[in-house]
Design an enzyme around this catalytic site. Sequence first.
Site, PDB file in Angstrom:
ATOM      1  N   GLU A 146      38.589   9.821  71.954  1.00  0.00           N
ATOM      2  CA  GLU A 146      39.490   8.860  72.017  1.00  0.00           C
ATOM      3  C   GLU A 146      40.881   9.089  72.491  1.00  0.00           C
ATOM      4  O   GLU A 146      41.380  10.532  72.295  1.00  0.00           O
ATOM      5  CB  GLU A 146      39.863   8.426  70.555  1.00  0.00           C
ATOM      6  CG  GLU A 146      40.911   7.550  70.186  1.00  0.00           C
ATOM      7  CD  GLU A 146      41.382   7.522  68.596  1.00  0.00           C
ATOM      8  OE1 GLU A 146      41.417   8.498  68.095  1.00  0.00           O
ATOM      9  OE2 GLU A 146      41.730   6.205  68.140  1.00  0.00           O
TER      10      GLU A 146
ATOM     11  N   ASN B 294      43.783   0.536  72.192  1.00  0.00           N
ATOM     12  CA  ASN B 294      43.055   1.622  72.045  1.00  0.00           C
ATOM     13  C   ASN B 294      41.646   1.253  72.756  1.00  0.00           C
ATOM     14  O   ASN B 294      40.776   0.826  72.056  1.00  0.00           O
ATOM     15  CB  ASN B 294      42.998   2.189  70.795  1.00  0.00           C
ATOM     16  CG  ASN B 294      42.620   3.651  70.513  1.00  0.00           C
ATOM     17  OD1 ASN B 294      41.856   4.056  71.426  1.00  0.00           O
ATOM     18  ND2 ASN B 294      42.980   4.454  69.345  1.00  0.00           N
TER      19      ASN B 294
ATOM     20  N   LYS C 282      39.322  -1.018  70.626  1.00  0.00           N
ATOM     21  CA  LYS C 282      39.122  -0.639  69.277  1.00  0.00           C
ATOM     22  C   LYS C 282      39.251  -1.868  68.197  1.00  0.00           C
ATOM     23  O   LYS C 282      40.424  -2.257  68.387  1.00  0.00           O
ATOM     24  CB  LYS C 282      40.236   0.555  68.964  1.00  0.00           C
ATOM     25  CG  LYS C 282      39.960   1.089  67.599  1.00  0.00           C
ATOM     26  CD  LYS C 282      40.868   2.372  67.396  1.00  0.00           C
ATOM     27  CE  LYS C 282      40.794   3.215  66.291  1.00  0.00           C
ATOM     28  NZ  LYS C 282      41.529   4.375  66.264  1.00  0.00           N
TER      29      LYS C 282
ATOM     30  N   GLU D 240      49.470   3.963  64.515  1.00  0.00           N
ATOM     31  CA  GLU D 240      48.618   3.203  65.503  1.00  0.00           C
ATOM     32  C   GLU D 240      48.535   1.688  65.378  1.00  0.00           C
ATOM     33  O   GLU D 240      48.524   0.868  66.368  1.00  0.00           O
ATOM     34  CB  GLU D 240      47.055   3.338  65.212  1.00  0.00           C
ATOM     35  CG  GLU D 240      46.560   4.630  65.766  1.00  0.00           C
ATOM     36  CD  GLU D 240      45.108   4.463  65.852  1.00  0.00           C
ATOM     37  OE1 GLU D 240      44.319   3.859  66.503  1.00  0.00           O
ATOM     38  OE2 GLU D 240      44.327   5.300  65.097  1.00  0.00           O
TER      39      GLU D 240
ATOM     40  N   CYS E 220      37.016   5.940  67.100  1.00  0.00           N
ATOM     41  CA  CYS E 220      37.528   6.706  65.751  1.00  0.00           C
ATOM     42  C   CYS E 220      37.255   5.740  64.294  1.00  0.00           C
ATOM     43  O   CYS E 220      36.164   5.931  63.700  1.00  0.00           O
ATOM     44  CB  CYS E 220      38.859   6.830  66.000  1.00  0.00           C
ATOM     45  SG  CYS E 220      39.362   8.268  64.881  1.00  0.00           S
TER      46      CYS E 220
ATOM     47  N   ASN F 204      40.381  10.992  67.059  1.00  0.00           N
ATOM     48  CA  ASN F 204      41.232  11.919  66.531  1.00  0.00           C
ATOM     49  C   ASN F 204      41.537  11.811  65.001  1.00  0.00           C
ATOM     50  O   ASN F 204      42.010  10.943  64.536  1.00  0.00           O
ATOM     51  CB  ASN F 204      42.398  11.570  67.236  1.00  0.00           C
ATOM     52  CG  ASN F 204      42.772  11.786  68.765  1.00  0.00           C
ATOM     53  OD1 ASN F 204      43.088  12.781  69.164  1.00  0.00           O
ATOM     54  ND2 ASN F 204      42.123  10.944  69.575  1.00  0.00           N
TER      55      ASN F 204
HETATM   56  N1  CDV Z   1      42.470   7.896  65.296  1.00  0.00           N
HETATM   57  C1  CDV Z   1      42.001   7.491  63.890  1.00  0.00           C
HETATM   58  O1  CDV Z   1      41.350   6.172  64.088  1.00  0.00           O
HETATM   59  N2  CDV Z   1      42.124   8.027  63.130  1.00  0.00           N
HETATM   60  C2  CDV Z   1      41.678   7.614  61.745  1.00  0.00           C
HETATM   61  C3  CDV Z   1      42.768   7.956  60.840  1.00  0.00           C
HETATM   62  C4  CDV Z   1      42.791   7.077  59.576  1.00  0.00           C
HETATM   63  C5  CDV Z   1      42.699   9.546  60.498  1.00  0.00           C
HETATM   64  C6  CDV Z   1      40.284   8.181  61.287  1.00  0.00           C
HETATM   65  O2  CDV Z   1      39.646   7.257  60.639  1.00  0.00           O
HETATM   66  O3  CDV Z   1      39.876   9.166  61.721  1.00  0.00           O
END
Ligand code: CDV
Length: 307
Positions: A47, A107, A124, A143, A169, A194
Site C-alpha cells: 500500500e 488509496n 480502498k 487516512e 490494508c 502499512n
Molecule cells: N493502512 C491501514 O489501513 N492501516 C490500518 C490501521 C488500523 C493500522 C490497518 O488495519 O492495519
Amino acid sequence: MSRLVTVGAAQLGPIQRSDTRQDVVQRLLALMTEADHRSCDVVVFPELALTTFFPRWFEPDITKADHFYETQMPSPITQPLFDTARKLGIAFCLGYAELTQDGHRYNTQVLVGKDGSFLAKYRKVHVPGHEHHEPDRPFQHAERYYFEPSQDGFGVWKAFGGRIGMMICNDRRWPETYRVMGLKGVEMILCGYNTPLHYAPDPTQDKLQSFHNSLVMQSGAYQNGTWVVGVAKGGLEEGVASLGDSAIIAPSGEIMAQAQTTDDELLTHRCDLDWCNNYKNTLFDFDRYRRPDMYTSITAQRGAVID
Ligand code: CDV
C-alpha cells in the site's frame, strides 16, 4: 491440469519523507528484476508504495500534501515500472495515493499486466483512522482525512488463468471483504498494507499486531478457498515502527512463504489456483451449504436478541 501462478510478494522497508519517487522506483525495479530471476508471473508491492505513509502527519491545508499523490498512472517517473513489466513479462500490483482530475483522493492499487497494460484498479473501501487532528496521539493515522472511501466495491478480474481480487490494508480485517470476492469466485487476493505496531485507540492490541495480521488473512483465505498475498511496508519509517510479516497464504489457510525481515525482501511461491477448488467444492461449497436466507434482515428478526 494445474493452473500455476508464481507470485512475488515484494515487501518494502521504510520509505522516509526525504526519499524521492525516483529512489523508490529504483527499489521497486530491483525487486522486479529479482522476481524475474525467480520466474515470477506477478509481483505485488505494498500500500502507498511510492511514498512514506504520509497520513501519520496532519497537514491542515490538504493541498500542501498534493505532492504525495499521483495525478496520473503511469507518470514519467513511474513509466519505467510499466516498461520493465513489458520487457521482463512480469505483471505487477502497485499501491499509491491517487488524486483524480476532479479532485477526489483515494488509496488505490492497480494491477498491470505482463505486457505493461492496465488490467484493473481497486480503491480502498475500509478507510481506517480519523478525520481530524488528534494531538494526543504520538503520530496520526489521518487516512479518513486524506482519502475518501471507494464507492466502487470489490472487483474480481480474470488474469493469469484465474480470478484475481484486490484489497488494501484495513480491508483485510473485514470478513465481508473476502466474502464479497469469494462470492465472485476469487482465487487470489492481492493486498498491500502499512500497519504501525502501535495502535493509539487501544494499545493492548500492540503486541497482537502480528497475530491479528495472520489471523485475518489466514481465515479469509481458508473460509473462501482463495490464495491471499499480503505485502507490508515495514520497519522504522519516520520514527514509527511498522509490521513486516508479508506472507503468501494458501486456500488451506497455511502460510507458504513469510518475510524474515522488515526490509525490502522478495518472497515467492508457485501457487496452484486449482487448489482453491478443494475448498470451494467441499466445505465451502457456497451454493450447497451457505444459507443467505438466514442472513437477511427479515429472518434475523426471527432470531433471538439478547439485551
Ligand atoms: N493502512 C491501514 O489501513 N492501516 C490500518 C490501521 C488500523 C493500522 C490497518 O488495519 O492495519
